[in-house]
Design an enzyme around this catalytic site. Sequence first.
Site, PDB file in Angstrom:
ATOM      1  N   ASP A   2       0.817  -1.204   0.000  1.00  0.00           N
ATOM      2  CA  ASP A   2       0.000   0.000   0.000  1.00  0.00           C
ATOM      3  C   ASP A   2       0.858   1.264   0.000  1.00  0.00           C
ATOM      4  OD1 ASP A   2      -2.334   1.326  -0.050  1.00  0.00           O
ATOM      5  OD2 ASP A   2      -2.881   0.955   2.034  1.00  0.00           O
ATOM      6  N   ASN A  50     -10.252  -3.683  -6.478  1.00  0.00           N
ATOM      7  CA  ASN A  50      -9.470  -2.732  -7.292  1.00  0.00           C
ATOM      8  C   ASN A  50     -10.036  -2.532  -8.705  1.00  0.00           C
ATOM      9  OD1 ASN A  50      -6.211  -3.573  -5.862  1.00  0.00           O
ATOM     10  ND2 ASN A  50      -7.587  -1.904  -5.356  1.00  0.00           N
TER      11      ASN A  50
END
Length: 230
Positions: A2, A50
């Site tokens: 991340d 995503n």
Amino acid sequence: MDGNGRWAQLRGLPRIEGHRRGAVSVREIVRAAREVGVRALTLYAFSAQNWLRPPDEVAMLMQLLRDYVIDERPEIMDNDIRLITIGNVDRLPSFVREPLEALKRDSANNRKMTLCLALSYGGRESIVETTRALCDMVKAGVLNSEDIDEERFQAAMQTHGLPQLDLMIRTSGEERLSNFLLWESAYAELYFTETFWPDFNRAEFIRALDSFRGRERRFGRTGEQLRKIG
Ligand code: FPP
């Protein structure tokens, strides 16, 4: 992995630059893991959620994945690394799926380390999918529901070929699992670092492993019991 977007934004760069730099970190961490003797490394490269990102970001991530699979093929093969995937890989475009499936096939007998890419992956989704598969087996009369225990369930999961999850690392200061390896992380040690993924390097990875080594893992027992068992 991340923090790619924030890494880029801090530098006034487009988000995709962060992903591109993130792919460089992937190469460094895979190499480091192989060198220090990690048996299996799973990278959360693209979550089931995503797909909701802007189409141009999704397209660039797909391109990066394809580049990675093609460019890293020699290193993966030369280093005896087995590549596997978890997640709904069928959703990936064929220009990613084809080189990916070829490398999975060709590296299937490699033994030194398993590199698992989580692609179009969700932890809840994988539990639901496993449950459905077991229900189908019960319906077909090849499995008794009473025989479903943790071991049987694990054996039906996509992660069945992986060793127990020991350590989960999350970069960028976020402290949550975000649907990653929910079943598998039951006894995993969690390691959070403020570092954005593009800055996560070998030294940071070794620091995370050192932190893991220093922890006492009791699996429900007392510390005293563990010391007696040795
Ligand atoms: C999360 O950061 C990261 C991703 C959704 C993609 C990760 C992909 C790579 C590191 C590169 C491609 C992968 C391989 C295996 C070559 P974010 O964009 O959510 O960061 P932010 O939270 O700062 O916005």
